[in-house]
Motif scaffolding. Structure first.
Motif, mmCIF file in Angstrom:
data_model
loop_
_atom_site.group_PDB
_atom_site.id
_atom_site.type_symbol
_atom_site.label_atom_id
_atom_site.label_comp_id
_atom_site.label_asym_id
_atom_site.label_seq_id
_atom_site.Cartn_x
_atom_site.Cartn_y
_atom_site.Cartn_z
ATOM 1 N N GLU A 312 -1.313 29.821 31.833
ATOM 2 C CA GLU A 312 -0.165 29.705 32.729
ATOM 3 C C GLU A 312 0.954 28.878 32.083
ATOM 4 O OE1 GLU A 312 -0.798 27.486 36.268
ATOM 5 O OE2 GLU A 312 0.817 28.507 37.357
ATOM 6 N N GLU A 313 0.570 27.770 31.451
ATOM 7 C CA GLU A 313 1.580 26.935 30.797
ATOM 8 C C GLU A 313 2.207 27.669 29.613
ATOM 9 O OE1 GLU A 313 -0.082 23.111 29.788
ATOM 10 O OE2 GLU A 313 -0.919 22.854 31.795
ATOM 11 N N SER A 315 2.483 30.945 29.149
ATOM 12 C CA SER A 315 3.395 32.028 29.531
ATOM 13 C C SER A 315 4.656 31.475 30.192
ATOM 14 C CB SER A 315 2.699 33.063 30.406
ATOM 15 O OG SER A 315 1.984 32.453 31.427
ATOM 16 N N TYR A 316 4.507 30.341 30.852
ATOM 17 C CA TYR A 316 5.694 29.703 31.445
ATOM 18 C C TYR A 316 6.741 29.429 30.362
ATOM 19 C CZ TYR A 316 8.359 26.124 34.082
ATOM 20 O OH TYR A 316 9.340 25.386 34.700
ATOM 21 N N LEU A 317 6.294 28.811 29.283
ATOM 22 C CA LEU A 317 7.233 28.495 28.202
ATOM 23 C C LEU A 317 7.752 29.768 27.533
ATOM 24 C CD1 LEU A 317 5.471 25.416 26.564
ATOM 25 C CD2 LEU A 317 7.288 25.435 28.261
ATOM 26 N N MET A 318 6.893 30.770 27.443
ATOM 27 C CA MET A 318 7.323 32.001 26.778
ATOM 28 C C MET A 318 8.332 32.787 27.615
ATOM 29 S SD MET A 318 3.742 33.157 25.037
ATOM 30 C CE MET A 318 4.318 34.719 24.371
ATOM 31 N N THR A 319 8.269 32.659 28.939
ATOM 32 C CA THR A 319 9.299 33.328 29.749
ATOM 33 C C THR A 319 10.665 32.693 29.502
ATOM 34 O OG1 THR A 319 8.758 31.916 31.641
ATOM 35 C CG2 THR A 319 7.828 34.131 31.648
ATOM 36 N N ARG A 320 10.668 31.513 28.883
ATOM 37 C CA ARG A 320 11.972 30.895 28.554
ATOM 38 C C ARG A 320 12.434 31.299 27.163
ATOM 39 N NH1 ARG A 320 12.021 30.222 33.626
ATOM 40 N NH2 ARG A 320 11.343 28.251 34.504
ATOM 41 N N GLY A 321 11.700 32.205 26.541
ATOM 42 C CA GLY A 321 12.137 32.708 25.244
ATOM 43 C C GLY A 321 11.451 32.064 24.056
ATOM 44 N N LEU A 322 10.562 31.077 24.294
ATOM 45 C CA LEU A 322 9.856 30.472 23.171
ATOM 46 C C LEU A 322 8.793 31.447 22.667
ATOM 47 C CD1 LEU A 322 11.108 28.015 24.712
ATOM 48 C CD2 LEU A 322 9.176 26.682 23.913
ATOM 49 N N THR A 323 8.612 31.498 21.360
ATOM 50 C CA THR A 323 7.542 32.338 20.833
ATOM 51 C C THR A 323 6.206 31.683 21.185
ATOM 52 O OG1 THR A 323 7.438 31.123 18.768
ATOM 53 C CG2 THR A 323 8.930 33.006 18.838
ATOM 54 N N GLU A 324 5.142 32.455 21.057
ATOM 55 C CA GLU A 324 3.833 31.904 21.377
ATOM 56 C C GLU A 324 3.548 30.676 20.511
ATOM 57 O OE1 GLU A 324 0.614 34.675 21.548
ATOM 58 O OE2 GLU A 324 -0.871 33.074 21.737
ATOM 59 N N LEU A 330 4.331 23.046 21.314
ATOM 60 C CA LEU A 330 4.853 22.104 22.322
ATOM 61 C C LEU A 330 3.725 21.571 23.204
ATOM 62 C CD1 LEU A 330 8.149 23.171 24.144
ATOM 63 C CD2 LEU A 330 7.742 21.274 22.603
ATOM 64 N N ILE B 74 5.790 38.625 26.534
ATOM 65 C CA ILE B 74 6.594 37.799 27.446
ATOM 66 C C ILE B 74 7.869 37.310 26.777
ATOM 67 C CG2 ILE B 74 6.567 35.808 28.982
ATOM 68 C CD1 ILE B 74 3.555 35.731 28.740
ATOM 69 N N ASP B 75 7.730 36.797 25.570
ATOM 70 C CA ASP B 75 8.916 36.221 24.926
ATOM 71 C C ASP B 75 9.895 37.313 24.493
ATOM 72 O OD1 ASP B 75 6.730 36.743 23.175
ATOM 73 O OD2 ASP B 75 7.752 35.693 21.554
ATOM 74 N N SER B 78 11.819 38.060 27.503
ATOM 75 C CA SER B 78 12.767 36.979 27.728
ATOM 76 C C SER B 78 13.989 37.124 26.817
ATOM 77 C CB SER B 78 12.067 35.647 27.477
ATOM 78 O OG SER B 78 12.988 34.605 27.428
ATOM 79 N N TYR B 86 10.538 30.363 38.868
ATOM 80 C CA TYR B 86 9.231 30.541 39.506
ATOM 81 C C TYR B 86 9.185 30.022 40.937
ATOM 82 C CZ TYR B 86 6.992 31.498 34.947
ATOM 83 O OH TYR B 86 6.612 32.030 33.742
ATOM 84 N N ILE B 92 3.542 20.618 33.011
ATOM 85 C CA ILE B 92 3.022 20.530 31.645
ATOM 86 C C ILE B 92 3.070 19.085 31.185
ATOM 87 C CG2 ILE B 92 3.182 21.388 29.292
ATOM 88 C CD1 ILE B 92 4.535 23.847 30.309
ATOM 89 N N GLN B 148 19.017 29.197 29.492
ATOM 90 C CA GLN B 148 18.552 30.451 28.921
ATOM 91 C C GLN B 148 19.636 31.512 29.048
ATOM 92 O OE1 GLN B 148 14.905 31.742 30.722
ATOM 93 N NE2 GLN B 148 14.919 33.680 29.604
#
Ligand SMILES: Nc1ncnc2c1ncn2[C@@H]1O[C@H](COP(=O)(O)OP(=O)(O)OP(=O)(O)O)[C@@H](O)[C@H]1O
Ligand SMILES: [Mg+2]
Lengths: 363, 255
Positions: A312-313, A315-324, A330, B74-75, B78, B86, B92, B148
């Motif tokens: 969950e954490e 994918s949360y960051l990845m929805t902001r455009g960060l790569t995996e 992070l 996902i990315d 984005s 959300y 985190i 973003q």
């Protein structure tokens, strides 16, 4: 600092900077002391062998005073050889803000480095000591044994930071014991971020009335690394306090994390925590928490959790455009970020930098 | 080519079908609002668009700017221009809000001014959502979206749990993000907003409303009218009248 046989990079990895403001310095390469200095009145830094002559009580009472010389083959070996290491003494009531920096360098191929340190804080003294241990070059291999006996007088306070930067060809056996006197404070802060062949370390604190011992450790176990490490706090005086907090990341390495709190006297309070993060299926984190109560009026507790990075954490960051990769790094950084109360900002900054450097190079 | 085109979408969560055949299209510059009872599949729909794990597309497609989102990570989604605020953002530990914002968009002035606008300056040095109140989390979501700056913004109940003053703070920021001050033809940002209370619609005008019930679109039309109906008669009673309206729109489309 420029020593021909030592990579300056390796010194950076343990935060050793002889030019930076510090109250004193100590540096040893294999069994040769390269640098030893006190820049503060009321602070003595000297080779342990020399200190024997100046302060007779060291040999009589402090040398193998709280570490059993027959503990293992290394302590016996150490007992029977000329001691190499520091004696650090802070006189009564002397409070030092700038940290003391010590570096232990291991260079000689295939050898065994034996170190014995003794720290003595007189009543009311305060100091922070930052110890960095590293191989002198990336290619050094062998065994390092480091015995450290620490004696804290009444109301004294020691911040003891240990930064390990060994290579995957080195085996390391630190032996630590701490006598925390009445109302004294001991904070240990252990950081090991780079690969190592094997480390076995289990320091023991004997905490007297009203004293406190707190151990924080951050371990990043790379593939092939083996850690058997932890801490033990024996709360031996009324109102003594213990805290043992560990963060372990395994990137393929094995970590056995031992933590023990024992309360024998009324009003003793202790808490311990071990959180482990497994980055892949090759690693092992084995948490062994032990609590022992021998008086009804005590309060000891522990928490432990071992798992993977939360999806969950991530994918949360990845929805902001960060790569995996960015997101993982992070989260791992965040996981390792323990705020250590009572650690000077400067030492904290150094610890953060060391962690940052090795995460940047590894994830 | 449409901007967002959802066709016959079926989504399962943990093996159970939650979205049961949804069609929805949105043009560039337009705002859609989604109404629907608890558990009807609204968040599931937005999460599926954003590509969140656990939402399995079993049938149908989501096309965004002509690309099939079902095939993207996902990315990638984005970076294609979709952002989500959300309903229940996770906390985190150890990661400062500021660090995340810098990773989203390293724009120090933007971070400083927008966090001020959202009353979040004091939160930059705190761990993301750790110990944040419900309303603080919602503001932090908006702040992240601001940095973003996606083309399609998915707002999942942006104002629920937010006090009156902060609703206006959030809503005005959202309004700016969606370029509502510009003439319709010049707007480039689109959004889908889920709301139960409709408070946000007092500030941000939506172009179209969809009613989702039990994984189906049960109605679509003028946001104002539909919301009035729901308030007056509730979802169940309205299901039939939405259906009539909906049929009308559908046949209208097909002409
Ligand atoms: N991981 C899951 N496992 C099982 N069921 C789930 C899971 N996630 C969602 N659901 C179910 O899917 C249904 C739709 O959930 P969703 O969150 O999309 O509803 P919603 O319309 O957003 O509701 P609300 O207005 O309460 O936010 C619910 O019945 C929910 O319980
Ligand atoms: Mg929802």
């Amino acid at each position: 600092m420029n020593i021909p046989s030592v990579d300056s990079e390796q010194l950076l990895n343990i935060g050793y900077d002889a030019c930076a403001a510090s109250c004193g310095n100590f540096m040893v390469l294999d069994h040769t002391i390269l640098d030893i200095e006190s820049r503060y009145q009321g602070l003595k830094v000297m080779p342990l062998a020399k200190a024997f002559d100046v302060y007779p009580h060291i040999r009589e009472k402090l040398f193998f005073g709280i570490v059993d010389k027959d503990k293992n083959e290394y302590t016996r070996m150490s007992y029977n050889s000329e001691p190499v290491g520091y004696y650090i003494r802070v006189e009564e009531g002397v409070k030092i803000e700038e940290p003391l920096q010590a570096a232990f360098l291991f260079g000689e191929q295939g050898s065994t480095q034996l170190i014995h340190n003794i720290i003595e804080l007189c009543d009311g003294a305060e100091i922070n000591i930052v110890n960095g241990c590293t191989t002198a070059t990336h290619h050094s291999q062998g065994t390092h044994v480091g015995i450290t006996e620490t004696y804290l007088g009444k109301n004294s306070s020691l911040g003891f930071t240990m930064l390990h930067n060994w290579g995957n060809t080195v085996e390391v056996f630190p032996v630590g014991a701490i006598l925390v006197g009445e109302n004294a404070r001991y904070i240990s802060n252990y950081v090991a971020m780079t690969a190592v062949k094997k480390i076995v370390s289990y320091p023991v604190a004997h905490v007297k009335q009203g004293g406190s011992a707190r151990f924080f450790s951050i371990i990043f176990a790379k593939k092939g690394s083996y850690f058997d490490s932890g801490a033990k706090a024996l709360l031996e005086g009324a109102g003594a306090n213990g805290e043992i907090i560990g963060r372990v990341v395994s990137d393929g390495g094995t970590v056995i994390s031992r933590q023990m709190l024992s309360g024998n006297e009324p009003g003793t309070v202790g808490h311990m925590e071990c959180s482990g993060l497994l980055l892949n299926e090759n690693g092992v984190i084995h948490s062994i928490p032990e609590l022992r109560g021998a008086h009804p009026d005590i309060n000891l507790s522990h928490e432990a959790a071992v798992g993977k990075i939360s999806t969950e954490e991530l994918s949360y960051l990845m929805t902001r455009g960060l790569t995996e990769e960015q997101a993982r790094s992070l989260i791992i950084r965040g996981f390792l970020d323990i705020k250590i109360e009572g650690l000077p900002a400067k030492v904290q900054a150094l610890v953060d930098e060391v962690i940052e450097r090795s995460i940047a190079g590894s994830i | 080519m449409g901007f967002l085109e959802i066709k016959d979408l079926h989504v399962s969560v943990a093996g159970k079908e939650i979205i049961k055949g949804i069609d929805l299209t949105l043009e560039r510059g337009k705002t859609a609002v989604i109404f629907g009872p608890n558990g009807s599949g609204k968040s599931t729909l937005l999460g599926t668009i954003a590509g969140l794990p656990g939402y399995e597309i079993t049938q149908g497609t989501i096309l965004f700017k002509g690309q099939d989102l079902g095939t993207l990570s996902i990315d990638e989604i984005s970076r294609l221009g979709i952002g989500i605020s959300y309903q229940y953002p996770p906390a985190i530990k150890g990661v400062k809000l500021q660090t995340l914002l810098q990773n989203i968009n390293n724009n120090p002035e933007g971070i400083a001014s927008w966090s001020k606008a959202l009353n979040l300056t004091d939160f930059l040095q705190r761990d993301i959502n750790v110990g944040f109140s419900g309303g603080e989390r919602k503001r932090s979501e908006i702040l992240q979206l601001l940095l973003q700056n996606p083309d399609l913004m998915l707002f999942d109940e942006p104002e629920s749990g937010v006090d009156i003053e902060n609703i206006s703070v959030i809503a005005n920021v959202v309004k700016t993000m969606l370029e509502k001050e510009k003439p319709i033809s010049q707007r480039t940002r689109s959004s889908i907003i889920i709301t139960h209370t409709g408070f946000i619609l007092d500030y941000v005008k939506a172009d179209i409303a969809y009613v989702i019930m039990d994984g189906h679109v049960r109605g679509c039309g003028s946001p104002g009218e539909i919301f009035e109906e729901i308030k007056l008669h509730g979802y169940e009673k309205c299901a039939s009248c939405f259906a009539e309206q909906f049929q009308g729109i559908k046949t209208g489309d097909e002409r």
